[in-house]
Design an enzyme around this catalytic site. Structure first.
Site, PDB file in Angstrom:
ATOM      1  N   HIS A 241      29.985   5.048  -3.706  1.00 17.58           N
ATOM      2  CA  HIS A 241      28.554   5.308  -3.568  1.00 17.58           C
ATOM      3  C   HIS A 241      28.036   4.816  -2.209  1.00 17.58           C
ATOM      4  O   HIS A 241      27.007   4.150  -2.119  1.00 17.58           O
ATOM      5  CB  HIS A 241      27.770   4.698  -4.745  1.00 17.58           C
ATOM      6  CG  HIS A 241      27.963   5.467  -6.014  1.00 17.58           C
ATOM      7  ND1 HIS A 241      27.605   4.996  -7.248  1.00 17.58           N
ATOM      8  CD2 HIS A 241      28.482   6.712  -6.248  1.00 17.58           C
ATOM      9  CE1 HIS A 241      27.901   5.907  -8.174  1.00 17.58           C
ATOM     10  NE2 HIS A 241      28.439   6.950  -7.582  1.00 17.58           N
TER      11      HIS A 241
ATOM     12  N   TYR B 167      41.389   7.998  -3.472  1.00 20.10           N
ATOM     13  CA  TYR B 167      40.857   7.106  -2.427  1.00 20.10           C
ATOM     14  C   TYR B 167      41.932   6.074  -2.122  1.00 20.10           C
ATOM     15  O   TYR B 167      42.278   5.262  -2.990  1.00 20.10           O
ATOM     16  CB  TYR B 167      39.574   6.414  -2.919  1.00 20.10           C
ATOM     17  CG  TYR B 167      38.631   7.372  -3.611  1.00 20.10           C
ATOM     18  CD1 TYR B 167      37.664   8.075  -2.892  1.00 20.10           C
ATOM     19  CD2 TYR B 167      38.729   7.598  -4.995  1.00 20.10           C
ATOM     20  CE1 TYR B 167      36.814   8.979  -3.536  1.00 20.10           C
ATOM     21  CE2 TYR B 167      37.894   8.501  -5.639  1.00 20.10           C
ATOM     22  CZ  TYR B 167      36.939   9.186  -4.909  1.00 20.10           C
ATOM     23  OH  TYR B 167      36.110  10.076  -5.550  1.00 20.10           O
TER      24      TYR B 167
ATOM     25  N   ASP C 115      24.887  18.536  -7.911  1.00 21.49           N
ATOM     26  CA  ASP C 115      25.710  17.374  -7.537  1.00 21.49           C
ATOM     27  C   ASP C 115      27.052  17.903  -7.034  1.00 21.49           C
ATOM     28  O   ASP C 115      27.912  18.252  -7.843  1.00 21.49           O
ATOM     29  CB  ASP C 115      25.869  16.481  -8.779  1.00 21.49           C
ATOM     30  CG  ASP C 115      26.653  15.208  -8.497  1.00 21.49           C
ATOM     31  OD1 ASP C 115      26.940  14.934  -7.320  1.00 21.49           O
ATOM     32  OD2 ASP C 115      26.968  14.497  -9.467  1.00 21.49           O
TER      33      ASP C 115
ATOM     34  N   ARG D 192      37.155  13.569  -2.386  1.00 16.18           N
ATOM     35  CA  ARG D 192      36.626  13.969  -3.702  1.00 16.18           C
ATOM     36  C   ARG D 192      36.169  15.420  -3.569  1.00 16.18           C
ATOM     37  O   ARG D 192      35.672  15.822  -2.511  1.00 16.18           O
ATOM     38  CB  ARG D 192      35.456  13.066  -4.115  1.00 16.18           C
ATOM     39  CG  ARG D 192      34.778  13.498  -5.410  1.00 16.18           C
ATOM     40  CD  ARG D 192      33.916  12.410  -6.048  1.00 16.18           C
ATOM     41  NE  ARG D 192      32.725  12.063  -5.292  1.00 16.18           N
ATOM     42  CZ  ARG D 192      32.551  10.967  -4.587  1.00 16.18           C
ATOM     43  NH1 ARG D 192      33.530  10.068  -4.513  1.00 16.18           N
ATOM     44  NH2 ARG D 192      31.436  10.743  -3.939  1.00 16.18           N
TER      45      ARG D 192
ATOM     46  N   HIS E  69      23.166  11.958 -13.626  1.00 11.08           N
ATOM     47  CA  HIS E  69      24.063  11.550 -14.718  1.00 11.08           C
ATOM     48  C   HIS E  69      23.243  11.806 -15.981  1.00 11.08           C
ATOM     49  O   HIS E  69      22.490  10.949 -16.428  1.00 11.08           O
ATOM     50  CB  HIS E  69      24.458  10.080 -14.601  1.00 11.08           C
ATOM     51  CG  HIS E  69      25.332   9.816 -13.398  1.00 11.08           C
ATOM     52  ND1 HIS E  69      25.682   8.566 -12.970  1.00 11.08           N
ATOM     53  CD2 HIS E  69      25.939  10.668 -12.530  1.00 11.08           C
ATOM     54  CE1 HIS E  69      26.452   8.654 -11.899  1.00 11.08           C
ATOM     55  NE2 HIS E  69      26.618   9.918 -11.608  1.00 11.08           N
TER      56      HIS E  69
ATOM     57  N   HIS F 222      37.453   6.554 -11.148  1.00 11.88           N
ATOM     58  CA  HIS F 222      36.290   6.992 -11.923  1.00 11.88           C
ATOM     59  C   HIS F 222      36.715   8.136 -12.848  1.00 11.88           C
ATOM     60  O   HIS F 222      37.841   8.605 -12.788  1.00 11.88           O
ATOM     61  CB  HIS F 222      35.146   7.420 -10.997  1.00 11.88           C
ATOM     62  CG  HIS F 222      35.509   8.488 -10.002  1.00 11.88           C
ATOM     63  ND1 HIS F 222      35.625   9.816 -10.332  1.00 11.88           N
ATOM     64  CD2 HIS F 222      35.790   8.419  -8.673  1.00 11.88           C
ATOM     65  CE1 HIS F 222      35.938  10.510  -9.259  1.00 11.88           C
ATOM     66  NE2 HIS F 222      36.064   9.694  -8.231  1.00 11.88           N
TER      67      HIS F 222
ATOM     68  N   ASP G  59       0.788  -1.242   0.000  1.00  9.57           N
ATOM     69  CA  ASP G  59       0.000   0.000   0.000  1.00  9.57           C
ATOM     70  C   ASP G  59       0.821   1.294   0.000  1.00  9.57           C
ATOM     71  O   ASP G  59       0.268   2.386   0.142  1.00  9.57           O
ATOM     72  CB  ASP G  59      -0.959   0.057   1.213  1.00  9.57           C
ATOM     73  CG  ASP G  59      -2.157  -0.850   1.012  1.00  9.57           C
ATOM     74  OD1 ASP G  59      -2.321  -1.352  -0.116  1.00  9.57           O
ATOM     75  OD2 ASP G  59      -2.915  -1.037   1.980  1.00  9.57           O
TER      76      ASP G  59
ATOM     77  N   HIS H 212      30.576  14.103 -15.440  1.00 11.72           N
ATOM     78  CA  HIS H 212      29.474  13.629 -16.280  1.00 11.72           C
ATOM     79  C   HIS H 212      28.570  14.819 -16.580  1.00 11.72           C
ATOM     80  O   HIS H 212      28.624  15.839 -15.885  1.00 11.72           O
ATOM     81  CB  HIS H 212      28.698  12.518 -15.550  1.00 11.72           C
ATOM     82  CG  HIS H 212      28.306  12.871 -14.143  1.00 11.72           C
ATOM     83  ND1 HIS H 212      27.208  13.641 -13.849  1.00 11.72           N
ATOM     84  CD2 HIS H 212      28.906  12.612 -12.942  1.00 11.72           C
ATOM     85  CE1 HIS H 212      27.127  13.798 -12.534  1.00 11.72           C
ATOM     86  NE2 HIS H 212      28.158  13.205 -11.944  1.00 11.72           N
TER      87      HIS H 212
ATOM     88  N   GLU I 227      34.829  16.310 -10.851  1.00  9.95           N
ATOM     89  CA  GLU I 227      34.859  15.653  -9.547  1.00  9.95           C
ATOM     90  C   GLU I 227      35.978  14.623  -9.384  1.00  9.95           C
ATOM     91  O   GLU I 227      35.731  13.459  -9.096  1.00  9.95           O
ATOM     92  CB  GLU I 227      33.521  14.961  -9.297  1.00  9.95           C
ATOM     93  CG  GLU I 227      33.026  14.054 -10.421  1.00  9.95           C
ATOM     94  CD  GLU I 227      31.729  13.341 -10.045  1.00  9.95           C
ATOM     95  OE1 GLU I 227      31.701  12.691  -8.987  1.00  9.95           O
ATOM     96  OE2 GLU I 227      30.758  13.434 -10.812  1.00  9.95           O
TER      97      GLU I 227
ATOM     98  N   GLU J 218      33.832  18.071  -5.840  1.00  9.14           N
ATOM     99  CA  GLU J 218      32.952  18.070  -7.021  1.00  9.14           C
ATOM    100  C   GLU J 218      32.179  19.375  -7.137  1.00  9.14           C
ATOM    101  O   GLU J 218      31.521  19.809  -6.187  1.00  9.14           O
ATOM    102  CB  GLU J 218      31.956  16.901  -6.904  1.00  9.14           C
ATOM    103  CG  GLU J 218      30.924  16.871  -8.013  1.00  9.14           C
ATOM    104  CD  GLU J 218      30.027  15.631  -7.991  1.00  9.14           C
ATOM    105  OE1 GLU J 218      29.772  15.094  -6.897  1.00  9.14           O
ATOM    106  OE2 GLU J 218      29.589  15.216  -9.072  1.00  9.14           O
TER     107      GLU J 218
ATOM    108  N   ASP K 152      28.694  13.890  -0.475  1.00  7.03           N
ATOM    109  CA  ASP K 152      28.301  14.063  -1.884  1.00  7.03           C
ATOM    110  C   ASP K 152      26.791  14.214  -1.869  1.00  7.03           C
ATOM    111  O   ASP K 152      26.071  13.249  -1.610  1.00  7.03           O
ATOM    112  CB  ASP K 152      28.752  12.831  -2.680  1.00  7.03           C
ATOM    113  CG  ASP K 152      28.476  12.959  -4.182  1.00  7.03           C
ATOM    114  OD1 ASP K 152      27.686  13.843  -4.577  1.00  7.03           O
ATOM    115  OD2 ASP K 152      29.053  12.165  -4.945  1.00  7.03           O
TER     116      ASP K 152
HETATM  117  N1  GLY Z   1      26.585  11.731  -6.875  1.00  8.27           N
HETATM  118  C1  GLY Z   1      26.881  10.883  -7.954  1.00  8.27           C
HETATM  119  C2  GLY Z   1      28.029  11.360  -8.693  1.00  8.27           C
HETATM  120  O1  GLY Z   1      28.782  12.167  -8.191  1.00  8.27           O
HETATM  121  O2  GLY Z   1      28.233  11.027  -9.826  1.00  8.27           O
HETATM  122 MN    MN Z   2      28.299  13.548  -6.704  1.00  8.98          MN
HETATM  123 MN    MN Z   3      28.756  13.547  -9.922  1.00 10.41          MN
END
Ligand code: GLY
Ligand code: MN
Ligand code: MN
Length: 437
Positions: free
Chosen positions: A241, A386, A269, A404, A359, A348, A37, A352, A382, A406, A258
């Site tokens: 993540h 690490y 972001d 990081r 994204h 990474h 529900d 993006h 970003e 960003e 983040d």
């Molecule tokens: N928060 C997801 C990224 O930084 O791509």
């Molecule tokens: Mn991010």
């Molecule tokens: Mn990002």
């Protein structure tokens, strides 16, 4: 807010990219059950919103190119006093016409009967398969019937074309109105990061900083976070993540946040990494400054006419050099880059596209070549480093540091514009803000 005029312009831009007499069909995001529900908070499909501004589920948009009238048609839930008392207001077909500018609109129940008529004589259908299995199979059946009836109508659907191709090219270039909303989303999110910095201290839980962040979003009228807020203290900052957000923050550790809000369906972001006790250790500062140098250089690379990959390339060089200078990597720079030795620490890409989806859509390459940046594109920058707590190849003093930084960048005719510049990012600025609380 995006005006009706702009939604109208978007539909016409899309139709001008479709051959005459073709049809585009797009269904709203389906509602999803969370548990008995209870539904997940509803989020409209970004493509559907982009073309309509319509936020209700159980709706279908039809665009028919090249005809004088009746180009923009909608199917949506009918008005219903009882259902609206339980579930909330509905525009109804009349609202779809009057408020959203549809040339005509029908109750969703009638789609079964009306859609076949709209398909008659159309050879090309623009559609995105794979987003909603029920609607995929419904439309496939209608097209099968259309082919079966070709003898009587003289023509039938010949081709499905991926609607995402033209539509996502449009979405990639943000209009002035979109840029304004995204700047506002970034400003609210930057303020939320400042709030988290001011409220941080040893002993505070990660989820408590998450609450500070999301409080700021909600108080500014931002409907929700644009993605799951990440608050990672100490070694949790090395999990890209991380969303558990349930550990206690420790004196001497960093915390990586983040987080970005979604405002009028557009995302921010932002990531900042700051010391739990307000003061970076020497080791943390050394790593931080490598990431910051990489990030600043990558932002400068987001200039129009540069290639999309230029910003990533510069982060790889600066991070590789930085890690070699402090003895974490060993060898000749070009070789370290070619053999991707940096990827144990920087796994990474530098960023993006950013827009309605965090994204966001849009190709990064055209004909196998990295895309050239144009004013109106928005991307994140970003980079991060690490250092796993378990990495025995690295001197102990560096282990467990995850950083990081960003920001959200608008490509312009001039210098790249940092939409998220209200969030401090030098160690000096961050320490000063944390000392002033
Ligand atoms: N928060 C997801 C990224 O930084 O791509
Ligand atoms: Mn991010
Ligand atoms: Mn990002």
């Amino acid at each position: 807010m995006i005006t009706n005029q702009e939604f109208n312009r978007r539909r016409h831009q899309l139709m001008s990219m479709m051959p005459n007499n073709s049809i585009a069909i797009l269904s709203a995001a389906p509602e999803k059950s969370r548990n008995r529900d209870v539904l997940y908070p509803y989020r409209q499909d970004s493509d559907f919103f982009y073309l309509t501004g319509f936020l209700e589920p159980e709706s279908v948009l039809v665009l028919i190119s090249g005809r004088e009238q009746q180009q923009f048609l909608m199917f949506c839930r009918d008005r219903n006093v009882e259902r609206e008392t339980w579930d909330g207001r509905r525009a109804g077909p009349e609202g779809a016409r009057l408020k959203y500018g549809a040339d005509d609109a029908f109750p969703i129940e009638n789609i079964d009967e009306i859609l076949p008529k709209l398909l008659e004589g159309r050879r090309k259908i623009y559609y995105t398969a794979g987003k909603d299995a029920n609607f995929d199979s419904f439309l496939t059946k209608k097209v099968e019937n259309n082919r079966g009836n070709a003898g009587s109508t003289g023509s039938s659907v010949e081709l499905f074309i991926n609607l995402e191709q033209p539509l996502h090219e449009l979405r990639l270039l943000k209009s002035i109105e979109e840029q304004k909303i995204m700047e506002k989303a970034a400003t609210i999110s930057a303020r939320a990061h400042c709030r988290a910095m001011r409220n941080c201290a040893p002993g505070v839980y990660e989820y408590q900083l998450q609450a500070e962040i999301e409080y700021e979003f909600a108080m500014a009228g931002a409907n929700s976070p644009a993605y799951g807020t990440i608050v990672g203290g100490g070694v949790n900052g090395c999990i890209l993540h991380y969303v558990e957000n349930n550990s206690k923050l420790k004196d001497g550790d960093l915390v990586l946040i983040d987080a970005g809000c979604e405002l009028h369906s557009y995302a921010a972001d932002i990531t900042r990494t700051f010391p739990v006790n307000g003061k970076y250790t020497d080791e943390q500062k050394v790593i931080y400054d490598i990431v910051l140098e990489a990030q600043m250089s990558a932002i400068a690379a987001c200039s129009s006419n540069n290639f999309w990959n230029d910003s990533h390339k510069t982060t790889v060089s600066i991070i590789t050099e930085g890690l070699r200078d402090i003895g974490i990597l060993d060898g000749e720079i070009n070789e370290l880059i070619e053999t991707k030795k940096y990827s144990d620490f920087y796994m990474h890409r530098a960023g993006h596209w950013l827009g309605m989806d965090v994204h966001d859509v849009g190709n990064y390459k055209i004909n196998e070549e990295w895309r050239v940046l144009q004013p109106g594109m928005v991307a994140t920058v970003e980079p991060g480093i690490y250092i796993s707590p378990d990495n025995k190849d690295v001197d102990k003093r560096w282990r467990g540091i995850g950083i990081r930084i960003e920001d959200d960048i608008l490509v312009t005719d001039n210098a790249p514009k940092v939409l998220s510049s209200d969030a401090p990012k030098t160690t000096f600025e961050i320490e000063a803000l944390m000392a002033s609380k």
